[in-house]
Design a protein around this motif. Sequence first.
Motif, PDB file in Angstrom:
ATOM      1  N   SER A 195       0.826  -1.204   0.000  1.00  0.00           N
ATOM      2  CA  SER A 195       0.000   0.000   0.000  1.00  0.00           C
ATOM      3  C   SER A 195       0.867   1.263   0.000  1.00  0.00           C
ATOM      4  CB  SER A 195      -0.973  -0.010   1.177  1.00  0.00           C
ATOM      5  OG  SER A 195      -0.240   0.033   2.374  1.00  0.00           O
ATOM      6  N   LYS A 216       3.856   1.494  -1.362  1.00  0.00           N
ATOM      7  CA  LYS A 216       4.399   1.580  -2.737  1.00  0.00           C
ATOM      8  C   LYS A 216       3.403   2.250  -3.663  1.00  0.00           C
ATOM      9  CE  LYS A 216       7.782  -1.978  -3.866  1.00  0.00           C
ATOM     10  NZ  LYS A 216       7.891  -3.356  -4.361  1.00  0.00           N
ATOM     11  N   ASN A 217       2.109   1.889  -3.428  1.00  0.00           N
ATOM     12  CA  ASN A 217       1.078   2.408  -4.313  1.00  0.00           C
ATOM     13  C   ASN A 217       0.824   3.893  -4.112  1.00  0.00           C
ATOM     14  OD1 ASN A 217       0.756   0.043  -5.583  1.00  0.00           O
ATOM     15  ND2 ASN A 217      -1.041  -0.631  -4.451  1.00  0.00           N
ATOM     16  N   SER A 218       1.430   4.457  -3.066  1.00  0.00           N
ATOM     17  CA  SER A 218       1.219   5.880  -2.851  1.00  0.00           C
ATOM     18  C   SER A 218       1.886   6.696  -3.967  1.00  0.00           C
ATOM     19  CB  SER A 218       1.748   6.311  -1.477  1.00  0.00           C
ATOM     20  OG  SER A 218       3.142   6.136  -1.445  1.00  0.00           O
ATOM     21  N   VAL A 219       2.915   6.116  -4.626  1.00  0.00           N
ATOM     22  CA  VAL A 219       3.474   6.754  -5.821  1.00  0.00           C
ATOM     23  C   VAL A 219       2.825   6.076  -7.020  1.00  0.00           C
ATOM     24  CG1 VAL A 219       5.565   7.233  -7.141  1.00  0.00           C
ATOM     25  CG2 VAL A 219       5.660   7.165  -4.649  1.00  0.00           C
ATOM     26  N   SER A 220       2.127   6.827  -7.821  1.00  0.00           N
ATOM     27  CA  SER A 220       1.349   6.224  -8.904  1.00  0.00           C
ATOM     28  C   SER A 220       2.266   5.593  -9.953  1.00  0.00           C
ATOM     29  CB  SER A 220       0.459   7.280  -9.555  1.00  0.00           C
ATOM     30  OG  SER A 220       1.269   8.173 -10.271  1.00  0.00           O
ATOM     31  N   THR A 221       1.745   4.609 -10.644  1.00  0.00           N
ATOM     32  CA  THR A 221       2.529   3.882 -11.650  1.00  0.00           C
ATOM     33  C   THR A 221       3.088   4.807 -12.741  1.00  0.00           C
ATOM     34  OG1 THR A 221       1.282   1.913 -11.201  1.00  0.00           O
ATOM     35  CG2 THR A 221       2.493   1.949 -13.272  1.00  0.00           C
ATOM     36  N   PRO A 222       2.276   5.726 -13.302  1.00  0.00           N
ATOM     37  CA  PRO A 222       2.851   6.615 -14.343  1.00  0.00           C
ATOM     38  C   PRO A 222       4.050   7.403 -13.841  1.00  0.00           C
ATOM     39  CG  PRO A 222       0.474   6.797 -14.294  1.00  0.00           C
ATOM     40  CD  PRO A 222       0.850   5.951 -13.108  1.00  0.00           C
ATOM     41  N   VAL A 223       4.007   7.833 -12.593  1.00  0.00           N
ATOM     42  CA  VAL A 223       5.129   8.589 -12.035  1.00  0.00           C
ATOM     43  C   VAL A 223       6.360   7.703 -11.954  1.00  0.00           C
ATOM     44  CG1 VAL A 223       6.024   9.725  -9.963  1.00  0.00           C
ATOM     45  CG2 VAL A 223       3.723  10.266 -10.793  1.00  0.00           C
ATOM     46  N   ARG A 224       6.159   6.448 -11.501  1.00  0.00           N
ATOM     47  CA  ARG A 224       7.302   5.538 -11.382  1.00  0.00           C
ATOM     48  C   ARG A 224       7.899   5.220 -12.758  1.00  0.00           C
ATOM     49  NH1 ARG A 224       5.490   0.656  -8.441  1.00  0.00           N
ATOM     50  NH2 ARG A 224       3.518   1.652  -7.995  1.00  0.00           N
TER      51      ARG A 224
END
Length: 133
Positions: free
Chosen positions: A5, A7-15
């Motif tokens: 959870s 990790k999910n605080s940084v959205s996938t597009p940002v990563r």
Amino acid sequence: MELVSSKNSVSTPVRVFLALLLLIFAACVQADVKLLDSFPKSGSKVSGMVTDVRLWFDVEPDPAASKIELIKDDTRIAVLGLHSMGENDLMGFVQQPTPPGRYRFVWRTTAAASDAVVAGEFNFTVVSTGSKP
Ligand SMILES: [Cu+2]
């Protein structure tokens, strides 16, 4: 599963964007070692034996992580004793006679401050001096 959870605080597009930035940065670093000059020069004609060769770069190369070879037809001529003369250069000694003909100068190096391998090659020609040894 608290890890997931957070990790999910940084959205996938940002990563994905950050990963791309890293890749672009790595590619720029790798392209950083540029060959500026050489002896013999690319495309040049040299008369007589070539006993030593040199390469000059825009950054300091690491002689221990470098390799130079001259190739004439199917013959590989080793260039040993690679060292720097303190001018962002590599110098080495040709281990065999270089009779007249067309040579490929094949090199590979790494900047002293990085581990990105940069390689290249060019041609030069040894022309007869006219006198037989
Ligand atoms: Cu030297």
